[in-house]
Write a protein that holds these residues in place. Structure first.
Motif, PDB file in Angstrom:
ATOM      1  N   ALA A 126      36.029  34.776   7.883  1.00 54.62           N
ATOM      2  CA  ALA A 126      34.948  34.947   8.860  1.00 54.62           C
ATOM      3  C   ALA A 126      35.343  35.789  10.065  1.00 54.62           C
ATOM      4  O   ALA A 126      34.496  36.485  10.643  1.00 54.62           O
ATOM      5  CB  ALA A 126      34.460  33.576   9.326  1.00 54.62           C
ATOM      6  N   ALA A 127      36.613  35.753  10.450  1.00 56.09           N
ATOM      7  CA  ALA A 127      37.023  36.484  11.652  1.00 56.09           C
ATOM      8  C   ALA A 127      36.803  37.980  11.518  1.00 56.09           C
ATOM      9  O   ALA A 127      36.594  38.676  12.515  1.00 56.09           O
ATOM     10  CB  ALA A 127      38.494  36.195  11.968  1.00 56.09           C
ATOM     11  N   ASP A 134      31.746  39.723  18.450  1.00 55.70           N
ATOM     12  CA  ASP A 134      33.176  39.808  18.769  1.00 55.70           C
ATOM     13  C   ASP A 134      33.688  38.546  19.439  1.00 55.70           C
ATOM     14  O   ASP A 134      34.868  38.213  19.337  1.00 55.70           O
ATOM     15  CB  ASP A 134      33.441  41.012  19.682  1.00 55.70           C
ATOM     16  CG  ASP A 134      33.200  42.333  18.964  1.00 55.70           C
ATOM     17  OD1 ASP A 134      33.299  42.349  17.711  1.00 55.70           O
ATOM     18  OD2 ASP A 134      32.916  43.336  19.646  1.00 55.70           O
ATOM     19  N   THR A 135      32.812  37.883  20.175  1.00 53.92           N
ATOM     20  CA  THR A 135      33.198  36.638  20.834  1.00 53.92           C
ATOM     21  C   THR A 135      32.209  35.532  20.464  1.00 53.92           C
ATOM     22  O   THR A 135      31.033  35.799  20.216  1.00 53.92           O
ATOM     23  CB  THR A 135      33.237  36.786  22.372  1.00 53.92           C
ATOM     24  OG1 THR A 135      31.935  37.157  22.837  1.00 53.92           O
ATOM     25  CG2 THR A 135      34.242  37.843  22.793  1.00 53.92           C
ATOM     26  N   ARG A 158      40.739  34.302  17.612  1.00 55.13           N
ATOM     27  CA  ARG A 158      40.324  35.703  17.462  1.00 55.13           C
ATOM     28  C   ARG A 158      39.049  35.988  18.241  1.00 55.13           C
ATOM     29  O   ARG A 158      38.876  37.073  18.810  1.00 55.13           O
ATOM     30  CB  ARG A 158      40.095  36.026  15.981  1.00 55.13           C
ATOM     31  CG  ARG A 158      41.349  36.263  15.174  1.00 55.13           C
ATOM     32  CD  ARG A 158      41.853  37.706  15.285  1.00 55.13           C
ATOM     33  NE  ARG A 158      40.867  38.672  14.846  1.00 55.13           N
ATOM     34  CZ  ARG A 158      40.692  39.068  13.588  1.00 55.13           C
ATOM     35  NH1 ARG A 158      41.438  38.535  12.627  1.00 55.13           N
ATOM     36  NH2 ARG A 158      39.799  39.974  13.278  1.00 55.13           N
ATOM     37  N   LYS A 159      38.125  35.019  18.249  1.00 56.54           N
ATOM     38  CA  LYS A 159      36.816  35.205  18.880  1.00 56.54           C
ATOM     39  C   LYS A 159      36.798  34.769  20.347  1.00 56.54           C
ATOM     40  O   LYS A 159      35.728  34.714  20.959  1.00 56.54           O
ATOM     41  CB  LYS A 159      35.750  34.437  18.097  1.00 56.54           C
ATOM     42  CG  LYS A 159      35.545  34.935  16.670  1.00 56.54           C
ATOM     43  CD  LYS A 159      35.015  36.357  16.634  1.00 56.54           C
ATOM     44  CE  LYS A 159      34.693  36.816  15.227  1.00 56.54           C
ATOM     45  NZ  LYS A 159      34.161  38.207  15.203  1.00 56.54           N
ATOM     46  N   PRO A 275      50.989  31.511  14.452  1.00 54.93           N
ATOM     47  CA  PRO A 275      51.469  32.831  14.903  1.00 54.93           C
ATOM     48  C   PRO A 275      51.175  33.036  16.392  1.00 54.93           C
ATOM     49  O   PRO A 275      50.309  32.394  16.979  1.00 54.93           O
ATOM     50  CB  PRO A 275      50.637  33.793  14.050  1.00 54.93           C
ATOM     51  CG  PRO A 275      49.368  33.055  13.778  1.00 54.93           C
ATOM     52  CD  PRO A 275      49.771  31.616  13.615  1.00 54.93           C
ATOM     53  N   GLY A 276      51.946  33.948  16.981  1.00 54.69           N
ATOM     54  CA  GLY A 276      51.670  34.335  18.360  1.00 54.69           C
ATOM     55  C   GLY A 276      52.099  33.332  19.409  1.00 54.69           C
ATOM     56  O   GLY A 276      51.605  33.371  20.540  1.00 54.69           O
ATOM     57  N   LEU A 277      53.001  32.409  19.059  1.00 57.37           N
ATOM     58  CA  LEU A 277      53.442  31.437  20.053  1.00 57.37           C
ATOM     59  C   LEU A 277      54.192  32.151  21.178  1.00 57.37           C
ATOM     60  O   LEU A 277      54.946  33.083  20.939  1.00 57.37           O
ATOM     61  CB  LEU A 277      54.383  30.408  19.403  1.00 57.37           C
ATOM     62  CG  LEU A 277      53.745  29.347  18.514  1.00 57.37           C
ATOM     63  CD1 LEU A 277      54.837  28.505  17.867  1.00 57.37           C
ATOM     64  CD2 LEU A 277      52.791  28.472  19.294  1.00 57.37           C
ATOM     65  N   PRO A 278      53.995  31.691  22.425  1.00 53.93           N
ATOM     66  CA  PRO A 278      54.729  32.311  23.537  1.00 53.93           C
ATOM     67  C   PRO A 278      56.213  31.965  23.476  1.00 53.93           C
ATOM     68  O   PRO A 278      56.593  30.988  22.854  1.00 53.93           O
ATOM     69  CB  PRO A 278      54.063  31.692  24.778  1.00 53.93           C
ATOM     70  CG  PRO A 278      53.448  30.419  24.302  1.00 53.93           C
ATOM     71  CD  PRO A 278      53.059  30.659  22.884  1.00 53.93           C
TER      72      PRO A 278
END
Length: 278
Positions: A126-127, A134-135, A158-159, A275-278
């Motif tokens: 879906a993303a 987009d949001t 993502r949104k 994913p994308g962890l700080p």
């Protein structure tokens, strides 16, 4: 309609909709199974209504995506009670079973619910769907099975969702990982006894999955609250995760998430699920 049944309905609620959803009989009565289902949806509606009231209304505002929509009970009741009387906002129901998507499209057309759309998609796909904006303001996933809840979270990130409302179900992926590593784990400290037996593996896997999801949301900038949806007598899949965007990414949450993955031998899940962890 019996007085006891009438107490189940909200002011201005469409009895025709509830009959179409088979919550009400043609005589306008509610059977016991439908009463339980309606109670769950009403409870969730109360949480979501408060979030919707925090958002600015407008022609292009109040957007909600419902993952694992099924027959779209939640989406239709949200539209009927909140979106329809306000004349703004849009709901997208996202569901993998094509026959349920088509049935929902036909029902929305019959009822004149023009600002509802239904997509025959998985949460993971879906993303990237062009039909979605987009949001999205609010992402919901009521009993989205196993990793579909993780996909709904990824979609929300993502949104740039302001809120996520999640009731996880059937968390099997992590339990399967625990089973694969069981022989090695049982040679480690006594903590491994927590998943020696298959039933405990399943239950512990479910618990750890939701803890990791909460830490991930906090690491990604959300304030997280965990509560019960309804009493346990109504549903065993009862954990409600509410996430509110604050923009404050918490490095400590990311550290604790990684520490838990290491403790249970689940490091391979980080790239796939967190994913994308700080």
């Amino acid at each position: 309609m019996k007085q006891a049944d009438a107490l189940e309905l909200r002011p201005g609620q469409s009895a025709e909709l509830l009959k179409e959803l088979h919550i009400l009989t043609r005589e306008g009565r509610i059977n016991q199974d439908s009463r339980r289902k309606l109670k769950q949806v009403y409870h969730l509606y109360q949480f979501i209504e408060k979030l919707l009231l925090e958002l600015p209304a407008g022609p292009d505002r109040l957007t909600l995506a419902d993952h694992g929509a099924g027959k779209s009970y939640l989406g239709f009741i949200l539209y009927d009670l909140f979106f329809r009387p306000r004349g703004c906002g849009h709901i997208w129901g996202i569901e993998t079973r094509g026959e349920l998507v088509e049935r929902s499209r036909q029902l929305a057309a019959r009822l004149g619910f023009e600002r509802m759309s239904f997509l025959n998609l998985s949460a993971a796909a879906a993303a990237d769907e062009a039909a979605l904006p987009d949001t999205i303001d609010i992402v919901t996933a009521l009993h989205a099975c196993d990793t579909a809840t993780d996909d709904a979270i990824a979609f929300g990130l993502r949104k740039q969702a302001r809120f996520m409302v999640l009731v996880p179900c059937c968390q099997a992926e992590l339990a399967a990982c625990l089973r694969q590593n069981k022989a090695l784990s049982l040679s480690r400290p006594p903590l491994a006894e927590l998943w020696r037996h298959p039933l405990h593996t399943r239950e512990l896997g479910s618990q750890i999955t939701n803890v990791l999801r909460c830490l991930y949301l906090e690491a990604c900038g959300y304030q997280v609250t965990v509560t019960e949806l309804v009493g346990w007598e109504h549903s065993l899949k009862n954990e409600l995760i509410l996430a509110r965007w604050t923009g404050q990414r918490r490095h400590s949450a990311a550290q604790r998430l990684r520490a838990l993955l290491a403790e249970f031998g689940l490091e391979s899940l980080e790239e796939r699920r967190y994913p994308g962890l700080p």
